[in-house]
Design an enzyme around this catalytic site. Structure first.
Site, mmCIF file in Angstrom:
data_model
loop_
_atom_site.group_PDB
_atom_site.id
_atom_site.type_symbol
_atom_site.label_atom_id
_atom_site.label_comp_id
_atom_site.label_asym_id
_atom_site.label_seq_id
_atom_site.Cartn_x
_atom_site.Cartn_y
_atom_site.Cartn_z
ATOM 1 C CG ASP A 153 12.768 0.085 -59.998
ATOM 2 O OD1 ASP A 153 12.957 0.226 -58.627
ATOM 3 O OD2 ASP A 153 13.356 1.092 -60.745
ATOM 4 C CE1 TYR A 207 14.051 5.963 -64.154
ATOM 5 C CE2 TYR A 207 12.531 4.288 -63.472
ATOM 6 C CZ TYR A 207 13.589 4.878 -63.400
ATOM 7 O OH TYR A 207 15.009 4.298 -62.827
ATOM 8 C CG HIS A 261 16.105 8.490 -58.950
ATOM 9 N ND1 HIS A 261 14.954 8.355 -59.852
ATOM 10 C CD2 HIS A 261 16.964 7.712 -59.494
ATOM 11 C CE1 HIS A 261 15.238 7.809 -61.033
ATOM 12 N NE2 HIS A 261 16.510 7.266 -60.588
ATOM 13 C CE LYS A 312 14.534 3.641 -58.665
ATOM 14 N NZ LYS A 312 13.826 3.428 -60.039
HETATM 15 N N1 LIG Z 1 18.254 4.052 -59.827
HETATM 16 C C1 LIG Z 1 18.639 4.578 -60.743
HETATM 17 O O1 LIG Z 1 19.272 5.682 -60.742
HETATM 18 C C2 LIG Z 1 18.364 3.699 -61.836
HETATM 19 C C3 LIG Z 1 19.185 4.092 -63.226
HETATM 20 C C4 LIG Z 1 18.940 3.447 -64.501
HETATM 21 C C5 LIG Z 1 18.074 2.319 -64.169
HETATM 22 N N2 LIG Z 1 17.270 1.892 -63.195
HETATM 23 C C6 LIG Z 1 16.088 0.762 -63.283
HETATM 24 O O2 LIG Z 1 16.841 -0.234 -63.408
HETATM 25 C C7 LIG Z 1 15.938 -0.779 -64.633
HETATM 26 C C8 LIG Z 1 16.716 -1.626 -65.529
HETATM 27 O O3 LIG Z 1 18.037 -0.773 -66.110
HETATM 28 P P1 LIG Z 1 18.015 -0.258 -67.613
HETATM 29 O O4 LIG Z 1 16.859 0.308 -67.895
HETATM 30 O O5 LIG Z 1 19.369 0.517 -67.501
HETATM 31 O O6 LIG Z 1 18.268 -1.510 -68.600
HETATM 32 P P2 LIG Z 1 18.452 -2.901 -68.477
HETATM 33 O O7 LIG Z 1 17.572 -3.787 -68.072
HETATM 34 O O8 LIG Z 1 19.823 -3.256 -68.207
HETATM 35 O O9 LIG Z 1 18.462 -3.327 -70.187
HETATM 36 C C9 LIG Z 1 17.606 -3.012 -71.002
HETATM 37 C C10 LIG Z 1 17.708 -3.185 -72.233
HETATM 38 O O10 LIG Z 1 18.126 -4.693 -72.553
HETATM 39 C C11 LIG Z 1 17.380 -5.121 -73.511
HETATM 40 N N3 LIG Z 1 16.976 -6.531 -73.066
HETATM 41 C C12 LIG Z 1 16.141 -6.709 -71.722
HETATM 42 N N4 LIG Z 1 16.204 -8.150 -71.598
HETATM 43 C C13 LIG Z 1 16.913 -8.669 -72.600
HETATM 44 C C14 LIG Z 1 17.817 -10.092 -72.680
HETATM 45 N N5 LIG Z 1 17.033 -11.144 -72.056
HETATM 46 N N6 LIG Z 1 18.291 -10.275 -73.933
HETATM 47 C C15 LIG Z 1 18.691 -9.165 -74.810
HETATM 48 N N7 LIG Z 1 18.177 -8.083 -74.304
HETATM 49 C C16 LIG Z 1 17.438 -7.726 -73.254
HETATM 50 C C17 LIG Z 1 16.093 -4.351 -73.715
HETATM 51 O O11 LIG Z 1 15.630 -4.550 -74.955
HETATM 52 P P3 LIG Z 1 14.041 -4.899 -75.209
HETATM 53 O O12 LIG Z 1 13.001 -4.049 -74.523
HETATM 54 O O13 LIG Z 1 14.244 -4.733 -76.462
HETATM 55 O O14 LIG Z 1 13.878 -6.261 -74.714
HETATM 56 C C18 LIG Z 1 16.599 -2.948 -73.037
HETATM 57 O O15 LIG Z 1 17.309 -2.500 -74.481
HETATM 58 C C19 LIG Z 1 15.281 0.531 -65.408
HETATM 59 O O16 LIG Z 1 14.044 0.136 -66.176
HETATM 60 C C20 LIG Z 1 14.931 1.062 -64.047
HETATM 61 O O17 LIG Z 1 13.760 0.805 -63.372
HETATM 62 C C21 LIG Z 1 17.299 2.815 -62.086
#
Ligand SMILES: NC(=O)c1ccc[n+]([C@@H]2O[C@H](COP(=O)([O-])OP(=O)(O)OC[C@H]3O[C@@H](n4cnc5c(N)ncnc54)[C@H](OP(=O)(O)O)[C@@H]3O)[C@@H](O)[C@H]2O)c1
Length: 321
Positions: A46, A51, A113, A80
């Site tokens: 994704d 990004y 997006h 996106k």
């Molecule tokens: N459409 C939109 O507007 C939008 C907005 C935000 C995000 N997104 C998408 O959604 C994806 C995920 O959301 P997000 O980036 O907000 O993050 P997330 O996946 O909710 O959280 C990432 C954080 O959690 C940690 N982490 C990951 N797996 C873990 C586990 N099993 N145990 C403990 N900690 C863990 C990571 O650290 P480490 O790297 O150190 O493991 C990082 O600090 C994004 O990368 C993006 O592709 C889309």
């Protein structure tokens, strides 16, 4: 083993329920991280133009293909359209730029997006555009109606360069409007979803329309700690006692429980991790099931807490009100 994918409307494409999220994957480690994610078993990547790592994401993907780990058709690549490219004359060039940056010849799923048309920024000046122009205090909008943006998205399908198209950060009102003119219904809706923000009515209604739902930020405040006050002050979900108790009952990690909680709602997840062990464990959520009493306990954590909110970034835009 429970089902590991959602079948999308119109194409019947199988979208994996767990994918790898590319937001904040730094450029330096990105190629290797994406390559490792694919090697570990991730099939959905994704990404997004905003990004700022599509070149490296593409290198990781192409390295995995070149080494024979996967074929292109085994992968489900998502990216996106950023807000500064909503105008009907900018959608195709923005899409082509993503495609070229990633070194691919089609995208599996292309999303709008945000339903926020922002004044165009020439990529020759700055790519990608952001939320606000350099030195500006607030967002400058552009009069680009979503129906024109969507018509251009549909042309990408007609031209066979995007297999599926969808939206992100849209609410029911925005979707209802889109239904009045679309030729192709969105295949998916991607929104912020976690136990602190479950959006139960939205999820159920959208799924009833035949649209697959993807959760972003499944770990709640985890990726917003350095971004806004809400992320900094919220009680972390990953160490919340309720999530921890459920995790120890099943011998799983808190992260796995949060992801499993989502896929049991038939909501796909796209966790991001730079850590090899977490990367692996985040995929390992299909051969066990949370009992209803544990789902109910996690459901109790609802508090309407949204972390990816334009207002929390200091913009005068209560997008989700
Ligand atoms: N459409 C939109 O507007 C939008 C907005 C935000 C995000 N997104 C998408 O959604 C994806 C995920 O959301 P997000 O980036 O907000 O993050 P997330 O996946 O909710 O959280 C990432 C954080 O959690 C940690 N982490 C990951 N797996 C873990 C586990 N099993 N145990 C403990 N900690 C863990 C990571 O650290 P480490 O790297 O150190 O493991 C990082 O600090 C994004 O990368 C993006 O592709 C889309």
């Amino acid at each position: 083993m429970s089902k590991t994918y959602i079948e999308l409307n119109r194409t019947g494409d199988k979208m994996p329920l767990v994918g790898y999220g590319c937001w904040k994957v730094d450029n330096k480690d990105c190629e290797e991280t994406i390559y490792n994610a694919i090697k570990t078993g991730y099939r959905l990547i994704d990404g997004a133009a905003v990004y700022e790592n599509e070149v490296e994401v593409g290198r990781g993907i192409n390295k995995a293909i070149k080494e024979g780990i996967v074929k292109r058709e085994d992968l489900f690549i998502v990216t996106k359209l950023w807000n500064t490219y909503h105008h009907k004359s900018h959608v195709r060039p923005a899409f082509d730029r993503s495609l070229k940056d990633m070194g691919l010849d089609y995208i599996d799923l292309y999303l709008i997006h945000f339903p926020v048309p922002i004044k165009y920024v020439d990529p020759a000046v700055k790519y990608p555009g952001g939320w606000i122009e350099e030195g500006a205090k607030d967002i400058a909008y552009e009069r680009s109606p979503i129906h024109e943006t969507w018509a251009e998205m549909e042309k990408l399908v007609d031209d066979k360069v995007a297999r599926n198209i969808g939206v992100s950060n849209f609410n029911v009102m925005a979707l209802l409007d889109l239904f009045t003119y679309c030729r192709y219904k969105p295949a998916t809706l991607q929104v912020e979803l976690h136990p602190y923000l479950q959006q139960k009515r939205l999820v159920e209604w959208v799924q009833k329309q035949g649209i697959a739902v993807t959760a972003y930020s499944s770990f709640g405040p985890a990726s917003y700690v350095s971004l806004n006050e809400e992320g900094k002050t919220a009680k972390p979900l990953l160490t919340h006692e309720v999530v921890q108790q459920v995790a120890s009952k099943y011998g799983k990690s808190a992260g796995q429980v949060l992801l499993r909680w989502s896929v049991q709602r038939n909501v796909a997840v796209i966790p991001k991790s730079m850590n090899v062990d977490r990367l692996k464990s985040n995929l390992d959520i299909f051969d066990w099931t949370l009992e209803q009493q544990d789902v109910d306990a996690i459901n109790q954590l609802e508090m309407g807490a949204r972390f990816n909110d334009t207002v929390t970034y200091g913009f005068d835009l209560p997008l989700f009100d």
